[in-house]
Design an enzyme around this catalytic site. Sequence first.
Site, PDB file in Angstrom:
ATOM      1  N   ASN A 111       4.732  -4.994   5.433  1.00 27.09           N
ATOM      2  CA  ASN A 111       4.379  -4.099   4.324  1.00 27.09           C
ATOM      3  C   ASN A 111       5.208  -4.455   3.101  1.00 27.09           C
ATOM      4  O   ASN A 111       6.317  -4.991   3.225  1.00 27.09           O
ATOM      5  CB  ASN A 111       4.674  -2.642   4.724  1.00 27.09           C
ATOM      6  CG  ASN A 111       4.264  -1.655   3.640  1.00 27.09           C
ATOM      7  OD1 ASN A 111       3.170  -1.777   3.050  1.00 27.09           O
ATOM      8  ND2 ASN A 111       5.110  -0.686   3.350  1.00 27.09           N
ATOM      9  N   HIS A 113       6.747  -2.531  -0.333  1.00 29.74           N
ATOM     10  CA  HIS A 113       6.986  -1.205  -0.906  1.00 29.74           C
ATOM     11  C   HIS A 113       7.717  -1.376  -2.237  1.00 29.74           C
ATOM     12  O   HIS A 113       8.699  -2.121  -2.317  1.00 29.74           O
ATOM     13  CB  HIS A 113       7.828  -0.364   0.070  1.00 29.74           C
ATOM     14  CG  HIS A 113       8.013   1.032  -0.434  1.00 29.74           C
ATOM     15  ND1 HIS A 113       7.002   1.974  -0.410  1.00 29.74           N
ATOM     16  CD2 HIS A 113       9.076   1.633  -1.013  1.00 29.74           C
ATOM     17  CE1 HIS A 113       7.449   3.096  -0.944  1.00 29.74           C
ATOM     18  NE2 HIS A 113       8.702   2.917  -1.316  1.00 29.74           N
TER      19      HIS A 113
HETATM   20  C1  GAR Z   1       1.956  -2.331  -5.146  1.00 28.52           C
HETATM   21  O1  GAR Z   1       2.873  -1.998  -6.154  1.00 28.52           O
HETATM   22  C2  GAR Z   1       2.551  -2.074  -3.767  1.00 28.52           C
HETATM   23  O2  GAR Z   1       3.920  -2.342  -3.691  1.00 28.52           O
HETATM   24  C3  GAR Z   1       2.291  -0.589  -3.632  1.00 28.52           C
HETATM   25  O3  GAR Z   1       0.994  -0.399  -4.140  1.00 28.52           O
HETATM   26  C4  GAR Z   1       0.748  -1.387  -5.163  1.00 28.52           C
HETATM   27  C5  GAR Z   1      -0.538  -2.094  -4.845  1.00 28.52           C
HETATM   28  O4  GAR Z   1      -0.922  -2.960  -5.874  1.00 28.52           O
HETATM   29  N1  GAR Z   1       2.404  -0.173  -2.259  1.00 28.52           N
HETATM   30  C6  GAR Z   1       2.871   1.020  -1.874  1.00 28.52           C
HETATM   31  O5  GAR Z   1       3.201   1.871  -2.666  1.00 28.52           O
HETATM   32  C7  GAR Z   1       2.925   1.230  -0.372  1.00 28.52           C
HETATM   33  N2  GAR Z   1       3.774   2.320  -0.050  1.00 28.52           N
HETATM   34  P1  GAR Z   1      -2.008  -4.086  -5.620  1.00 28.52           P
HETATM   35  O6  GAR Z   1      -3.220  -3.392  -4.984  1.00 28.52           O
HETATM   36  O7  GAR Z   1      -2.350  -4.602  -6.996  1.00 28.52           O
HETATM   37  O8  GAR Z   1      -1.416  -5.122  -4.738  1.00 28.52           O
END
Ligand code: GAR
Length: 194
Positions: A111, A113
């Site tokens: 994952n 984060h």
């Molecule tokens: C990213 O910033 C990722 O780190 C976060 O969602 C975004 C997805 O962007 N994930 C979380 O918050 C998980 N807890 P993306 O769809 O453009 O990759």
Amino acid sequence: MKNIVILISGSGSNMAAIVRAAEREQWARRFNARVVAVISNKADAAGVALAQSQGLATAVVPHSDYASREAFDAALADAVDAHAPALVVLAGFMRILTPWFVARYQGRLLNIHPSLLPAFPGLHTHRRAIEAGCRIAGVTVHQVTTELDHGPILAQAAVPVLPDDTPDSLAARVLAQEHRVYPQAIANWLGETE
Ligand code: GAR
């Protein structure tokens, strides 16, 4: 061949960065690995169209179609297992997974984060980092365990929090690092599990 399945819920920019890195760094030749499918829990996630435009197989398993977390995770696992994955990559996948799902892919479920874990697990990480007066923020890639946003850390990158930052401006700075560290951490994982 080591199949990589990527799970998304949103724009899929991390997914696209991973796919780009796999091509640029020739993961097929170096690690015998390839990204085979992108699965979303949201039909309208922009990342689904993006994956299709890259010629990747996609599937949608809408969480709203299932009465319980357990039923959704069972359907999700069916969709994932259809691609016989060596590695399952959560890239902006915004559902909490059941212990059953996590156990099924233990050691091969990663994952990303958008905080320097163990600080700020959960949502609204950038707003919380600004409100806490943090001078640095960042991103963590980790193995998934049953505890949300915990698990062995594989990679981190830090960025400064600037005095006039908003959650959006900080998120953009962190996201640029996400696109660098996630492919790197996956390549390391593939190299170590040969
Ligand atoms: C990213 O910033 C990722 O780190 C976060 O969602 C975004 C997805 O962007 N994930 C979380 O918050 C998980 N807890 P993306 O769809 O453009 O990759």
